[in-house]
Scaffold this motif. Structure first.
Motif, short mmCIF file in Angstrom:
data_model
loop_
_atom_site.label_atom_id
_atom_site.label_comp_id
_atom_site.label_asym_id
_atom_site.label_seq_id
_atom_site.Cartn_x
_atom_site.Cartn_y
_atom_site.Cartn_z
N SER A 57 0.96 -1.26 -0.04
CA SER A 57 0.02 -0.11 -0.08
C SER A 57 0.67 1.14 -0.06
CB SER A 57 -1.02 0.08 0.98
OG SER A 57 -0.20 -0.14 2.46
N ASP A 58 2.07 1.17 0.25
CA ASP A 58 3.04 2.38 0.22
C ASP A 58 3.38 2.72 -1.06
OD1 ASP A 58 2.87 2.39 3.08
OD2 ASP A 58 4.45 1.15 3.19
N ILE A 59 3.28 1.82 -2.15
CA ILE A 59 3.59 2.23 -3.60
C ILE A 59 2.49 3.07 -4.34
CG2 ILE A 59 4.85 1.15 -5.55
CD1 ILE A 59 5.74 -1.39 -3.86
N PRO A 60 2.86 3.79 -5.05
CA PRO A 60 1.61 4.39 -5.96
C PRO A 60 1.10 3.40 -6.87
CG PRO A 60 3.75 5.83 -5.78
CD PRO A 60 4.06 4.76 -5.08
N ALA A 61 -0.12 3.20 -6.94
CA ALA A 61 -0.87 2.18 -7.85
C ALA A 61 -0.42 2.31 -9.36
CB ALA A 61 -2.26 2.44 -7.71
N LYS A 62 -0.12 3.52 -9.78
CA LYS A 62 0.33 3.67 -11.11
C LYS A 62 1.84 2.82 -11.29
CE LYS A 62 1.80 7.06 -14.67
NZ LYS A 62 2.20 8.56 -14.56
N ASN A 63 2.65 3.11 -10.12
CA ASN A 63 3.95 2.35 -10.42
C ASN A 63 3.87 1.05 -10.38
OD1 ASN A 63 4.58 5.05 -10.16
ND2 ASN A 63 5.91 5.05 -8.56
N MET A 64 2.98 0.64 -9.43
CA MET A 64 2.68 -0.81 -9.28
C MET A 64 2.12 -1.48 -10.56
SD MET A 64 0.58 -2.65 -5.98
CE MET A 64 0.80 -1.07 -5.13
N GLN A 65 1.09 -0.95 -11.12
CA GLN A 65 0.45 -1.33 -12.30
C GLN A 65 1.41 -1.51 -13.59
OE1 GLN A 65 -2.79 -2.35 -12.22
NE2 GLN A 65 -2.21 -3.25 -14.00
N GLU A 66 2.37 -0.47 -13.50
CA GLU A 66 3.41 -0.25 -14.79
C GLU A 66 4.21 -1.54 -14.69
OE1 GLU A 66 5.13 3.46 -14.67
OE2 GLU A 66 3.70 4.47 -15.65
N TRP A 67 4.64 -1.78 -13.35
CA TRP A 67 5.74 -3.11 -13.15
C TRP A 67 4.79 -4.34 -13.48
CZ3 TRP A 67 6.18 -7.55 -10.15
CH2 TRP A 67 7.51 -7.81 -10.14
N ILE A 68 3.64 -4.60 -12.72
CA ILE A 68 3.17 -5.91 -13.00
C ILE A 68 2.59 -5.91 -14.44
CG2 ILE A 68 0.50 -5.13 -12.45
CD1 ILE A 68 2.65 -8.34 -11.40
N ASP A 69 2.34 -4.77 -15.15
CA ASP A 69 1.93 -5.04 -16.51
C ASP A 69 2.89 -5.72 -17.57
OD1 ASP A 69 -0.56 -4.44 -16.32
OD2 ASP A 69 -0.32 -2.05 -16.73
N TRP A 70 4.40 -5.31 -17.03
CA TRP A 70 5.47 -5.84 -17.69
C TRP A 70 5.83 -7.21 -17.23
CZ3 TRP A 70 10.18 -7.59 -15.72
CH2 TRP A 70 11.07 -7.83 -16.59
N GLY A 71 5.60 -7.39 -15.75
CA GLY A 71 6.27 -8.57 -15.25
C GLY A 71 5.35 -9.81 -15.31
N TYR A 72 4.21 -9.65 -15.30
CA TYR A 72 3.26 -10.73 -15.23
C TYR A 72 3.23 -11.74 -16.32
CZ TYR A 72 -1.30 -13.52 -14.87
OH TYR A 72 -1.98 -14.39 -14.75
#
Length: 715
Positions: A57-72
């Protein structure tokens, strides 16, 4: 040592937040849920807490989404290919965090904290900081540090390995469902796949975050050329921070036995050498009368006598070797301290009567409790470190006047003594400290907040060579102090001219038509037509959607359409904003009508300049526009005096009808204009507005220009 600023990047709702600190007290203001506590919690975890409780929850949602979109897809390819756990390092982790440092990593943008510390070479001893000098220029007196949350390759590898079976099972389930979906159009199955993928992505992100550790660096002013601390504890030793939380365990109930004030006072006196010396002697002093009166012997003899039969019975089970069981007395310094904590209570001496600490109520107790904690912190200040206290929302349980007095005391007392940051959502506290010490957090969209330094606005205006800027700085200093500070908390703002506008707009906000607007925090700020323009810089800085309601104020004697349209105006605010679009044009009424018709009076969808037009019957004031609307007329229309009397009687509106004009008596058959009516009513505007409200005419009498402005503000 002074803490100059902290720059926080990629933390919760903040992309970047720079928090600059004054020499003394800095105020951080913001509405509930704007992010004040989030920032304080982060600062506490950086400088004080040993435990790393950094979470997803400490990570901005946008940053998290960008990484998981690449990483998944990377994870999916690995697990769908059926590769074994032994290949995780080479086939999966190496794609994300390569062992080869020259190959770019695919890392999530996580939280980073940049710290700037300065010192005065004539006053400060920097021996604790000497090893962290990065600039050899003798004129530079600054240190720069970086605190980072970083994923480590070894922990990431171990975390994926530990969760290998869980990840594989979930990817297999999703793949099986996708195969089933090929031969079916089951919507439930499709939704089920989406849900499973969402939870799987959350698991992968969680694994990533749990693989993170904290690192501290000292670096140059660009926060590059980093050198890592061997131990994060060495970084934290440079700072002495105190955090006083918003939630304090105080109670004004007499049944409360926690005695928090008393305990805090005991903690204070324990810092005194004389007190500690007394406590060391107390055990012996207490034992003297006990020994002299042979109380200890009486206790032992009595206890032995009462227990004798029981002891004899017990000795039969262990061969009579139990020894003598007795009560003895041992009094230590810790026992004395604990006793004092229990028996000491804070009292108030009021005309010879001693009242308990609950007698003054929560507000007063809260204020004293805060003061005691600050005093305790002040005694522990280390001149070799960066010292800073953080006080959360001290206004709790305090009424407005107490808030003003308390914050003024803190500002004056700690002006040169200590650095501190106080968070607040109190309008009274913000008003008292003014712009020069104020930082503001505001919502900037869904799950987004921004931090604004209002002191920079004031500084820029004061150092400007432009005389109007200097005058504006003085304006803010004074007007902010007398009560317009609520703008910093507001979602939106309405600027209006006088009391009649305030009454009318406040009542209009209760109409169903504007219900959505009434549910938001709207700041109502009374300004004259000459001064509303002064708020432009503040509005733009804070990004507050603002409606400026003002009178067009063309030449009063103009009564024909042609004359009105060619008339000049006296309203400085309208002139100012019109000149932004048309710097070379005269602000004639016809030009202003055209300006509004093309919606150029809406600046960057942020500021709406709202004034009367031909749609309001060519009115020049609010009252003219209201009467024009209610009676379906124009300022160019004339009615007999008797007709005006009839209109007043039928409508029950409170306005005056003149008996004379140019020293000549007006008969019932003489023609009277609305301008004559309002000239006669000029000293009775408030009564007129009350009659509008009391008769329930607000909706029917609503001028077009105000209705359009409120509807725009509601969007």
């Amino acid at each position: 040592m002074k803490l100059e600023n902290i720059i926080i990047e990629n933390y919760r709702q903040f992309d970047t937040a720079e928090l600059a600190f004054d020499q003394g007290i800095t105020i951080l203001a913001g509405a509930n849920n704007s992010g004040k506590t989030s920032l304080i919690n982060l600062i506490r975890s950086v400088f004080v807490d040993e435990k790393n409780d950094y979470s997803v929850s400490d990570i901005p949602a946008k940053n998290m989404q960008e990484w998981i979109d690449w990483g998944y897809p990377v994870f999916a390819d690995f697990f769908k290919s059926g590769k074994s756990v032994d290949t995780i390092d080479a086939e999966l982790v190496n794609l994300i965090i390569p062992e080869d440092d020259t190959v770019p990593s695919h890392l999530m943008n996580t939280t980073c904290v940049k710290i700037h510390v300065s010192y005065d070479p004539d006053i400060d001893d920097i021996k604790m900081f000497a090893d962290y000098i990065m600039d050899l220029d003798e004129e530079v007196h600054d240190f720069y540090f970086l605190f980072d949350y970083e994923v480590t390759r070894s922990k990431f590898l171990r975390a994926i390995t530990d969760n290998y079976d869980k990840l594989k099972r979930r990817f297999d389930e999703i793949e099986e469902d996708k195969i089933k979906l090929l031969s079916s159009s089951d919507k439930n199955l499709e939704n089920n796949i989406e849900v499973k993928e969402r939870y799987l992505k959350q698991l992968i992100v969680s694994i990533y975050v749990k693989s993170m550790v904290t690192f501290g660096y000292f670096c140059d002013k660009e926060f590059k050329n980093k050198c890592r601390f061997d131990d994060i504890k060495e970084f934290r030793k440079l700072f002495h921070f105190c955090f006083i939380k918003a939630s304090r365990p105080l109670d004004d109930d007499e049944l409360d036995h926690s005695h928090m004030l008393s305990k805090q006072m005991i903690r204070m006196v324990k810092l005194d050498d004389g007190w500690n010396e007394l406590v060391e002697r107390l055990p012996d002093e207490l034992l003297k009368p006990i020994q002299e009166k042979k109380i200890d012997k009486t206790v032992r003899d009595t206890s032995l006598k009462s227990l004798k039969d029981t002891i004899n019975a017990l000795e039969q089970t262990n061969g009579g070797k139990s020894g003598e069981l007795m009560l003895d007395m041992q009094v230590t310094e810790d026992d004395i301290s604990e006793l004092l904590q229990r028996i000491t209570t804070a009292t108030y001496n009021v005309d010879g009567y001693y009242l308990g600490e609950s007698s003054q109520g929560l507000g007063y107790s809260n204020m004293i409790y805060i003061h005691l904690q600050l005093k305790e912190y002040e005694k522990g200040v280390d001149p070799l470190k960066v010292n800073m206290f953080f006080l959360e929302e001290p206004e709790s349980h305090m009424h407005p006047q107490m808030q003003q007095v308390f914050i003024k005391y803190l500002m004056d007392y700690y002006h040169t003594k200590l650095q501190g940051l106080i968070t607040t959502h109190s309008n009274e506290m913000v008003r008292t400290v003014g712009l020069s010490h104020l930082r503001v957090i505001r919502h900037a969209g869904n799950f987004k907040s921004k931090l604004y330094d209002l002191s920079t606005l004031l500084k820029d205006l004061k150092k400007s060579e432009n005389l109007s800027d200097k005058e504006l700085a003085n304006f803010f200093d004074w007007f902010f102090e007398i009560g317009y500070s609520e703008i910093v908390f507001a979602d939106k703002a309405i600027f209006y001219e006088g009391d009649t506008e305030r009454l009318f707009i406040r009542k209009a906000m209760t109409l169903e038509k504007y219900k959505k607007l009434s549910q938001q925090y709207v700041a109502f700020i009374q300004v004259g037509g000459a001064y509303a323009k002064n708020y432009e810089k503040l509005i733009r800085l804070l990004g507050i959607k603002s409606l400026i309601i003002t009178d067009i104020d063309y030449e009063k004697e103009k009564l024909t359409v042609a004359d009105i349209e060619d008339s000049t105006i006296t309203n400085a605010t309208i002139k100012h904003f019109y000149s932004l679009n048309h710097p070379t044009d005269n602000a004639l009424v016809k030009n202003l009508y055209a300006w509004k018709n093309t919606k150029e009076n809406i600046m960057d969808n942020l500021i709406y300049i709202c004034f009367q037009t031909d749609h309001d019957g060519y009115a020049r004031t609010l009252e003219e526009a209201m009467l024009n609307k209610y009676f379906s007329m124009s300022v160019t229309d004339l009615y007999k005096k008797s007709e005006w009397v009839q209109k007043r009687n039928d409508s029950k509106l409170d306005f005056s009808i003149p008996n004379k004009k140019n020293d000549k008596k007006i008969s019932d058959e003489d023609m009277v204009s609305i301008r004559d009516i309002l000239a006669s009513t000029s000293g009775n505007k408030t009564d007129f507005m009350y009659s509008v409200i009391m008769n329930g005419y607000v909706e029917n009498i609503m001028p077009e220009y105000i209705d359009g402005g409120l509807l725009w503000l509601m969007q």
